[in-house]
Scaffold this motif. Structure first.
Motif, PDB file in Angstrom:
ATOM      1  N   VAL A 352      31.990  55.619  50.767  1.00 55.76           N
ATOM      2  CA  VAL A 352      31.999  55.132  52.144  1.00 55.76           C
ATOM      3  C   VAL A 352      33.332  54.432  52.469  1.00 55.76           C
ATOM      4  N   GLN A 353      33.950  53.840  51.456  1.00 55.97           N
ATOM      5  CA  GLN A 353      35.220  53.144  51.695  1.00 55.97           C
ATOM      6  C   GLN A 353      36.431  53.998  51.293  1.00 55.97           C
ATOM      7  N   GLU A 354      36.180  55.252  50.962  1.00 59.24           N
ATOM      8  CA  GLU A 354      37.238  56.227  50.637  1.00 59.24           C
ATOM      9  C   GLU A 354      38.186  55.725  49.554  1.00 59.24           C
ATOM     10  N   ILE A 355      37.601  55.304  48.435  1.00 56.75           N
ATOM     11  CA  ILE A 355      38.391  54.804  47.306  1.00 56.75           C
ATOM     12  C   ILE A 355      38.373  55.863  46.206  1.00 56.75           C
ATOM     13  N   PRO A 356      39.541  56.389  45.793  1.00 48.35           N
ATOM     14  CA  PRO A 356      39.541  57.390  44.715  1.00 48.35           C
ATOM     15  C   PRO A 356      39.186  56.738  43.381  1.00 48.35           C
ATOM     16  N   PHE A 357      38.381  57.422  42.559  1.00 48.58           N
ATOM     17  CA  PHE A 357      37.991  56.889  41.246  1.00 48.58           C
ATOM     18  C   PHE A 357      39.228  56.566  40.391  1.00 48.58           C
ATOM     19  N   LEU A 358      39.194  55.465  39.746  1.00 50.02           N
ATOM     20  CA  LEU A 358      40.158  55.005  38.748  1.00 50.02           C
ATOM     21  C   LEU A 358      41.608  54.918  39.255  1.00 50.02           C
ATOM     22  N   GLY A 359      41.808  55.111  40.542  1.00 53.29           N
ATOM     23  CA  GLY A 359      43.169  55.123  41.088  1.00 53.29           C
ATOM     24  C   GLY A 359      43.980  56.293  40.555  1.00 53.29           C
ATOM     25  N   PHE A 360      43.266  57.338  40.048  1.00 51.86           N
ATOM     26  CA  PHE A 360      43.975  58.453  39.401  1.00 51.86           C
ATOM     27  C   PHE A 360      44.576  59.447  40.398  1.00 51.86           C
ATOM     28  N   HIS A 361      44.450  59.165  41.714  1.00 52.63           N
ATOM     29  CA  HIS A 361      45.190  59.991  42.677  1.00 52.63           C
ATOM     30  C   HIS A 361      46.690  59.715  42.532  1.00 52.63           C
ATOM     31  N   GLU A 362      47.029  58.570  41.893  1.00 56.87           N
ATOM     32  CA  GLU A 362      48.435  58.293  41.558  1.00 56.87           C
ATOM     33  C   GLU A 362      48.637  58.715  40.108  1.00 56.87           C
ATOM     34  N   PRO A 363      49.449  59.751  39.866  1.00 61.07           N
ATOM     35  CA  PRO A 363      49.598  60.260  38.490  1.00 61.07           C
ATOM     36  C   PRO A 363      50.003  59.186  37.492  1.00 61.07           C
ATOM     37  N   LYS A 364      50.818  58.231  37.940  1.00 62.02           N
ATOM     38  CA  LYS A 364      51.289  57.199  37.001  1.00 62.02           C
ATOM     39  C   LYS A 364      50.122  56.362  36.464  1.00 62.02           C
ATOM     40  N   ARG A 365      49.128  56.085  37.335  1.00 62.53           N
ATOM     41  CA  ARG A 365      47.982  55.279  36.925  1.00 62.53           C
ATOM     42  C   ARG A 365      47.259  55.960  35.754  1.00 62.53           C
ATOM     43  N   GLN A 366      47.162  57.273  35.826  1.00 61.70           N
ATOM     44  CA  GLN A 366      46.483  58.013  34.760  1.00 61.70           C
ATOM     45  C   GLN A 366      47.342  58.101  33.494  1.00 61.70           C
ATOM     46  N   GLN A 367      48.639  58.411  33.700  1.00 59.92           N
ATOM     47  CA  GLN A 367      49.522  58.549  32.531  1.00 59.92           C
ATOM     48  C   GLN A 367      49.531  57.285  31.676  1.00 59.92           C
ATOM     49  N   VAL A 368      49.729  56.150  32.337  1.00 63.79           N
ATOM     50  CA  VAL A 368      49.827  54.887  31.583  1.00 63.79           C
ATOM     51  C   VAL A 368      48.482  54.576  30.922  1.00 63.79           C
ATOM     52  N   ASN A 369      47.386  54.837  31.619  1.00 66.08           N
ATOM     53  CA  ASN A 369      46.049  54.572  31.059  1.00 66.08           C
ATOM     54  C   ASN A 369      45.818  55.405  29.803  1.00 66.08           C
ATOM     55  N   PHE A 370      46.115  56.690  29.872  1.00 59.54           N
ATOM     56  CA  PHE A 370      45.864  57.568  28.726  1.00 59.54           C
ATOM     57  C   PHE A 370      46.763  57.176  27.541  1.00 59.54           C
ATOM     58  N   ARG A 371      48.016  56.799  27.856  1.00 63.61           N
ATOM     59  CA  ARG A 371      48.897  56.338  26.777  1.00 63.61           C
ATOM     60  C   ARG A 371      48.294  55.100  26.105  1.00 63.61           C
ATOM     61  N   GLN A 372      47.773  54.196  26.923  1.00 64.47           N
ATOM     62  CA  GLN A 372      47.249  52.927  26.393  1.00 64.47           C
ATOM     63  C   GLN A 372      46.021  53.101  25.500  1.00 64.47           C
ATOM     64  N   ILE A 373      45.151  54.042  25.859  1.00 66.54           N
ATOM     65  CA  ILE A 373      43.907  54.113  25.081  1.00 66.54           C
ATOM     66  C   ILE A 373      43.873  55.230  24.047  1.00 66.54           C
ATOM     67  N   PHE A 374      44.609  56.320  24.308  1.00 70.12           N
ATOM     68  CA  PHE A 374      44.549  57.458  23.381  1.00 70.12           C
ATOM     69  C   PHE A 374      45.733  57.497  22.412  1.00 70.12           C
ATOM     70  N   GLU A 375      46.871  56.909  22.822  1.00 72.47           N
ATOM     71  CA  GLU A 375      48.080  57.066  21.990  1.00 72.47           C
ATOM     72  C   GLU A 375      48.564  55.762  21.401  1.00 72.47           C
ATOM     73  N   SER A 376      47.743  54.739  21.396  1.00 75.00           N
ATOM     74  CA  SER A 376      48.165  53.460  20.828  1.00 75.00           C
ATOM     75  C   SER A 376      48.370  53.612  19.321  1.00 75.00           C
ATOM     76  N   ALA A 377      49.437  52.966  18.805  1.00 74.77           N
ATOM     77  CA  ALA A 377      49.778  53.111  17.384  1.00 74.77           C
ATOM     78  C   ALA A 377      48.662  52.584  16.495  1.00 74.77           C
ATOM     79  N   ASP A 378      48.416  53.298  15.411  1.00 74.77           N
ATOM     80  CA  ASP A 378      47.375  52.936  14.446  1.00 74.77           C
ATOM     81  C   ASP A 378      47.720  51.594  13.784  1.00 74.77           C
ATOM     82  N   PHE A 379      46.738  50.729  13.668  1.00 81.24           N
ATOM     83  CA  PHE A 379      46.922  49.448  12.962  1.00 81.24           C
ATOM     84  C   PHE A 379      46.434  49.675  11.544  1.00 81.24           C
TER      85      PHE A 379
END
Ligand SMILES: N[C@@H]1[C@@H](O)[C@H](O)[C@@H](COP(=O)(O)O)O[C@@H]1O
Length: 388
Positions: A352-379
């Motif tokens: 109803v408020q026309e909000i795109p899920f996860l802000g992923f309509h901006e490619p950068k929002r998705q790129q940085v998110n995926f880097r943060q959770i999927f590509e974080s260096a192994d501890f």
């Protein structure tokens, strides 16, 4: 491209059938996995994950402990892999929960635990992903992933709903299989638990349409100037946590998570006429305290939205809005049902408020998110030593 809200609504609606049809096959698969190794020595259990998968661990704790007769704790994945694992007690078992099976922290937690001799289980959708390969035993949960390719080749990412249900179901059925194998449950007790889990799918079906309709009706009232606080305790601390995640993901808007007791110590001070306080109030141990908190929030001028059993008249009287949940769901199983209002509200408010899920309509929002959770260096072990 199919509208992302339609995809999410479809996934929400799939859940009742999914639960009813998956309980027995998942239990059978888990029984087979337990044939390979003698579980009699297991003492300390940990369930680790990030995001919704961490919530699944919190939701399952009470049930796991009762059904297996063992001590089992939910631990956030970094807290486990960077801190707790170093002092992991002997005879531990660890459930790594990750829908995608590719989230760095959960995989490394499972690896470190396995190096220390724990029996590790991967709760995930496929046998081919990194988590499934890192863990000794797979608990396969057959849910649509959060990140999916549509028929026309486009990619849609939705806030989790059925994925969360599947992770919980994986843990709940694993609990039954372990309880059975350890002799904590006889055949009648197993059958009663299975029937109860199937019934929870029916309760989800019963709640679906009225919850969707009420969410649709009140969605426009969640204007940007309002604040959201979500309160839950016991297994429904998980529901409150999951609900906060839906606010961030569906609405790219903050929500405040409050544990049932802590509300009086923290969020109370921000409660006024601009605040919507959700109280998750299943029948059970937290109910009386939840009613007290609801009355106090209203006294301070806030709007109270109650998620409570349909027959709970005191809950209705203490609320401005009452999401009526089916009666008769045991508290330990309410996380499957009492989350539905938040899935529908996330979907309806964003629509109803026309909000795109996860802000992923901006490619950068998705790129940085995926880097943060999927590509974080192994501890790894060296990091552990270096950080002493
Ligand atoms: N936005 C997603 C969440 O929806 C998900 O719950 C979490 C864990 O993902 P997984 O279950 O794949 O480990 O990752 C991201 O943060």
């Amino acid at each position: 491209m199919e509208n992302e809200k339609t995809v999410m609504l479809r996934e929400i609606a799939m859940q009742p059938d999914f639960v009813v049809e998956s309980v027995r096959p998942m239990l059978d698969a888990m029984r087979k996995s337990l044939e390979d190794r003698e579980p009699g020595h297991l003492v300390h259990g940990y369930m680790i994950g990030c995001g919704d998968s961490y919530c699944a661990a919190i939701a399952a704790r009470q049930y796991m402990m009762k059904v297996t007769g063992l001590t089992v704790e939910p631990v956030e994945a970094l807290e486990f892999s960077h801190y707790l694992v170093e002092d992991l007690p002997a005879n531990s078992f660890v459930f790594g929960i990750s829908n995608s099976g590719t989230v760095s922290r959960t995989i490394e937690g499972v690896r470190r635990a396995r190096e220390r001799g724990a029996w590790t289980f991967g709760v995930t959708v496929s046998e081919d992903n990194k988590l499934a390969k890192a863990a000794e035993t797979l608990i396969k949960v057959n849910a649509t992933p959060n990140i999916k390719e549509l028929g026309d080749g486009t990619r849609v990412v939705t806030p989790g709903s059925i994925t969360y249900t599947a992770s919980m179901l994986g843990l709940y059925t694993a609990a039954i299989a372990i309880g059975e194998r350890l002799g904590n449950l006889d055949a009648d007790a197993v059958e009663a638990l299975v029937t109860e889990l199937e019934a929870v799918g029916e309760s989800m079906r019963q709640a679906e349409a009225p919850t969707r309709d009420l969410a649709r009706e009140i969605a426009p009232s969640f204007t940007r100037d309002r604040h959201t606080v979500i309160v839950g305790g016991g297994p429904n601390y998980a529901t409150a946590y999951f609900a906060m995640a839906k606010w961030f993901e569906s609405l790219t808007r903050p929500a405040h998570l409050s544990q049932l007791e802590e509300w009086a110590h923290e969020h109370y001070f921000m409660t006024n006429e601009t605040v919507d306080t959700f109280i998750i109030l299943p029948p059970g141990r937290g109910r009386r305290r939840g009613l007290e908190q609801a009355r106090a929030a209203r006294e301070m001028g806030g709007r109270v939205i109650m998620i409570a059993a349909a027959s709970d008249e005191e809950a209705a009287a203490a609320a401005d809005v009452h999401f009526q949940m089916p009666d008769g769901v045991p508290e330990a199983l309410t996380p499957f049902v009492y989350k539905l209002p938040f899935e529908h509200l996330g979907c309806e408010i964003s629509r109803v408020q026309e909000i795109p899920f996860l802000g992923f309509h901006e490619p950068k929002r998705q790129q940085v998110n995926f880097r943060q959770i999927f590509e974080s260096a192994d501890f790894d072990a060296d990091d552990m030593v270096a950080a002493k």
